[in-house]
Write a protein that holds these residues in place. Structure first.
Motif, PDB file in Angstrom:
ATOM      1  N   VAL A 133      -7.269   2.955  -5.549  1.00 35.55           N
ATOM      2  CA  VAL A 133      -8.422   2.324  -4.913  1.00 35.55           C
ATOM      3  C   VAL A 133      -9.728   2.743  -5.570  1.00 35.55           C
ATOM      4  O   VAL A 133     -10.683   1.957  -5.674  1.00 35.55           O
ATOM      5  CB  VAL A 133      -8.447   2.611  -3.395  1.00 35.55           C
ATOM      6  CG1 VAL A 133      -8.767   4.074  -3.107  1.00 35.55           C
ATOM      7  CG2 VAL A 133      -9.447   1.699  -2.684  1.00 35.55           C
ATOM      8  N   GLU A 181      -4.374  10.069  -2.187  1.00 36.77           N
ATOM      9  CA  GLU A 181      -4.014   8.883  -2.974  1.00 36.77           C
ATOM     10  C   GLU A 181      -3.952   7.641  -2.095  1.00 36.77           C
ATOM     11  O   GLU A 181      -3.379   7.660  -1.002  1.00 36.77           O
ATOM     12  CB  GLU A 181      -2.644   9.073  -3.641  1.00 36.77           C
ATOM     13  CG  GLU A 181      -2.181   7.851  -4.428  1.00 36.77           C
ATOM     14  CD  GLU A 181      -0.729   7.953  -4.884  1.00 36.77           C
ATOM     15  OE1 GLU A 181      -0.521   8.094  -6.092  1.00 36.77           O
ATOM     16  OE2 GLU A 181       0.174   7.884  -4.011  1.00 36.77           O
ATOM     17  N   ILE A 182      -4.570   6.575  -2.548  1.00 38.27           N
ATOM     18  CA  ILE A 182      -4.440   5.256  -1.926  1.00 38.27           C
ATOM     19  C   ILE A 182      -4.168   4.264  -3.047  1.00 38.27           C
ATOM     20  O   ILE A 182      -5.034   4.022  -3.890  1.00 38.27           O
ATOM     21  CB  ILE A 182      -5.716   4.833  -1.163  1.00 38.27           C
ATOM     22  CG1 ILE A 182      -6.073   5.856  -0.079  1.00 38.27           C
ATOM     23  CG2 ILE A 182      -5.536   3.446  -0.554  1.00 38.27           C
ATOM     24  CD1 ILE A 182      -7.415   5.579   0.594  1.00 38.27           C
ATOM     25  N   LEU A 200      -3.252   0.364  -3.923  1.00 41.18           N
ATOM     26  CA  LEU A 200      -3.226  -0.999  -3.428  1.00 41.18           C
ATOM     27  C   LEU A 200      -2.557  -1.867  -4.482  1.00 41.18           C
ATOM     28  O   LEU A 200      -3.117  -2.099  -5.555  1.00 41.18           O
ATOM     29  CB  LEU A 200      -4.647  -1.502  -3.133  1.00 41.18           C
ATOM     30  CG  LEU A 200      -5.434  -0.671  -2.110  1.00 41.18           C
ATOM     31  CD1 LEU A 200      -6.844  -1.214  -1.970  1.00 41.18           C
ATOM     32  CD2 LEU A 200      -4.723  -0.645  -0.759  1.00 41.18           C
ATOM     33  N   THR A 242       0.821  -1.205   0.000  1.00 37.56           N
ATOM     34  CA  THR A 242       0.000   0.000   0.000  1.00 37.56           C
ATOM     35  C   THR A 242       0.852   1.251   0.000  1.00 37.56           C
ATOM     36  O   THR A 242       1.866   1.321   0.700  1.00 37.56           O
ATOM     37  CB  THR A 242      -0.906   0.037   1.259  1.00 37.56           C
ATOM     38  OG1 THR A 242      -1.504  -1.235   1.448  1.00 37.56           O
ATOM     39  CG2 THR A 242      -1.973   1.107   1.135  1.00 37.56           C
ATOM     40  N   ARG A 243       0.451   2.236  -0.802  1.00 37.96           N
ATOM     41  CA  ARG A 243       1.071   3.567  -0.727  1.00 37.96           C
ATOM     42  C   ARG A 243      -0.015   4.578  -0.415  1.00 37.96           C
ATOM     43  O   ARG A 243      -1.023   4.665  -1.126  1.00 37.96           O
ATOM     44  CB  ARG A 243       1.757   3.933  -2.047  1.00 37.96           C
ATOM     45  CG  ARG A 243       2.572   5.231  -1.915  1.00 37.96           C
ATOM     46  CD  ARG A 243       3.363   5.529  -3.160  1.00 37.96           C
ATOM     47  NE  ARG A 243       2.551   6.145  -4.197  1.00 37.96           N
ATOM     48  CZ  ARG A 243       3.005   6.441  -5.417  1.00 37.96           C
ATOM     49  NH1 ARG A 243       4.252   6.124  -5.745  1.00 37.96           N
ATOM     50  NH2 ARG A 243       2.215   7.006  -6.307  1.00 37.96           N
ATOM     51  N   ILE A 244       0.202   5.325   0.658  1.00 31.51           N
ATOM     52  CA  ILE A 244      -0.750   6.331   1.100  1.00 31.51           C
ATOM     53  C   ILE A 244      -0.101   7.701   1.004  1.00 31.51           C
ATOM     54  O   ILE A 244       0.976   7.935   1.576  1.00 31.51           O
ATOM     55  CB  ILE A 244      -1.193   6.080   2.558  1.00 31.51           C
ATOM     56  CG1 ILE A 244      -1.733   4.664   2.734  1.00 31.51           C
ATOM     57  CG2 ILE A 244      -2.225   7.117   2.995  1.00 31.51           C
ATOM     58  CD1 ILE A 244      -2.996   4.385   1.972  1.00 31.51           C
ATOM     59  N   ARG A 245      -0.740   8.595   0.276  1.00 34.81           N
ATOM     60  CA  ARG A 245      -0.332   9.991   0.198  1.00 34.81           C
ATOM     61  C   ARG A 245      -1.597  10.837   0.241  1.00 34.81           C
ATOM     62  O   ARG A 245      -2.684  10.322   0.022  1.00 34.81           O
ATOM     63  CB  ARG A 245       0.452  10.249  -1.097  1.00 34.81           C
ATOM     64  CG  ARG A 245       1.818   9.574  -1.137  1.00 34.81           C
ATOM     65  CD  ARG A 245       2.518   9.813  -2.456  1.00 34.81           C
ATOM     66  NE  ARG A 245       3.849   9.208  -2.492  1.00 34.81           N
ATOM     67  CZ  ARG A 245       4.637   9.206  -3.551  1.00 34.81           C
ATOM     68  NH1 ARG A 245       4.221   9.763  -4.694  1.00 34.81           N
ATOM     69  NH2 ARG A 245       5.829   8.644  -3.498  1.00 34.81           N
TER      70      ARG A 245
END
Length: 281
Positions: A39, A31-32, A34, A25-28
């Motif tokens: 997402v 922005e998500i 998966l 997972t990259r969370i900014r």
């Protein structure tokens, strides 16, 4: 020039951001991602089963893979209040704890004895494959392994059931796996090994020892390429749905503090009869 004791700001930042480095997972802000997919694009375009596969395997499944995984997850959802994990969740729910606590109580009972047979059967299937090798005699390998289990007085995981003479979930799961193998979606190696085990267990007995839900799902998870440990994790994920449903039903029933036995009954006792406590001098 820097030293290990005095990293630069960039080096320190890399150490901090790398502490929980992940490829999942990259969370900014705004922005998500998966496994690289936004997402918002997954929502409405893939099923929950597809999402499970994506998160565990890194790519989206084929329709055949998704269908098999879904069948295994559906089959193992629940087995009634007599299952310890379900009973414990229901009992916890009557004690006023939150729904998450009741569900956790149930899932925490899924260990080696109650909930672990699927993983154990996957390991047995893999051992048969290793013994038989490429193009080897799967039936002979299964018969040899069953003989070893019997010599040790051990139960082969994934076969027989304390309640069902023939597990009603066995046939549809194996039929789906066979169709997938015929279509080339899976190789069929685990299906052959599982059926060879079933035949070896039935040899010389008046009553067969048919495969149960753990054996059938072990075949599917093995055919789909999951590690045995993930086989157990997938079972826990599936059974959690049943645990949630039972915990919620008990929560909404209004019952309070239901013990393991109905109130008019008491647990059997085989300890000493009433006796006097010695008086202190």
């Amino acid at each position: 020039m820097t030293s290990a004791a005095f990293p630069t700001v960039e080096e320190y930042e890399a150490q901090v951001t790398g502490w929980w480095r992940t490829g999942i997972t990259r969370i900014r802000p705004g922005e998500i991602l998966l496994r690289g997919y936004p997402v918002e694009e997954l929502i409405g375009n893939i099923t929950f089963v597809d999402q499970i596969w994506l998160m565990l395997r890194g790519e989206l499944p084929t329709p055949d893979q998704s269908r098999l995984l879904e069948a295994a997850l559906v089959a193992a959802v629940d087995h009634g209040p007599q299952a310890p994990s379900i009973a414990a969740a229901r009992m916890a729910a009557t004690c006023g704890v939150g729904l998450n606590n009741a569900v956790a109580t149930g899932t925490n009972l899924l260990g080696d004895v109650h909930g672990g047979a699927g993983q154990q059967c996957m390991e047995v299937l893999r051992e048969i494959q290793e013994r038989a090798g490429d193009g080897g005699d799967v039936d002979a390998a299964a018969a040899e392994l069953v003989a070893e289990y019997r010599a040790r007085g051990e139960h082969v995981p994934g076969f027989g059931h304390r309640f069902h003479p023939r597990d009603p979930r066995r046939d549809p799961l194996l039929e789906l796996t066979e169709r997938a193998a015929d279509a080339g979606a899976v190789t069929g190696w685990a299906l052959r090994a599982g059926r060879a085990l079933e035949a070896a267990l039935a040899a010389g007995r008046s009553r067969p020892v048919p495969m149960n839900i753990d054996g059938a799902t072990a075949i599917i998870y093995s055919e789909l390429g999951f590690a045995p440990e993930l086989g157990r994790g997938l079972f826990v994920l599936s059974r959690s749905v049943g645990i949630l449903a039972h915990a919620w039903e008990e929560t909404t029933s209004g019952s309070r503090i239901k013990g393991p036995l109905p109130r008019p009954l008491l647990a059997g006792y085989d300890g000493p009869e009433p006796r006097a406590v010695p008086r202190r001098a």
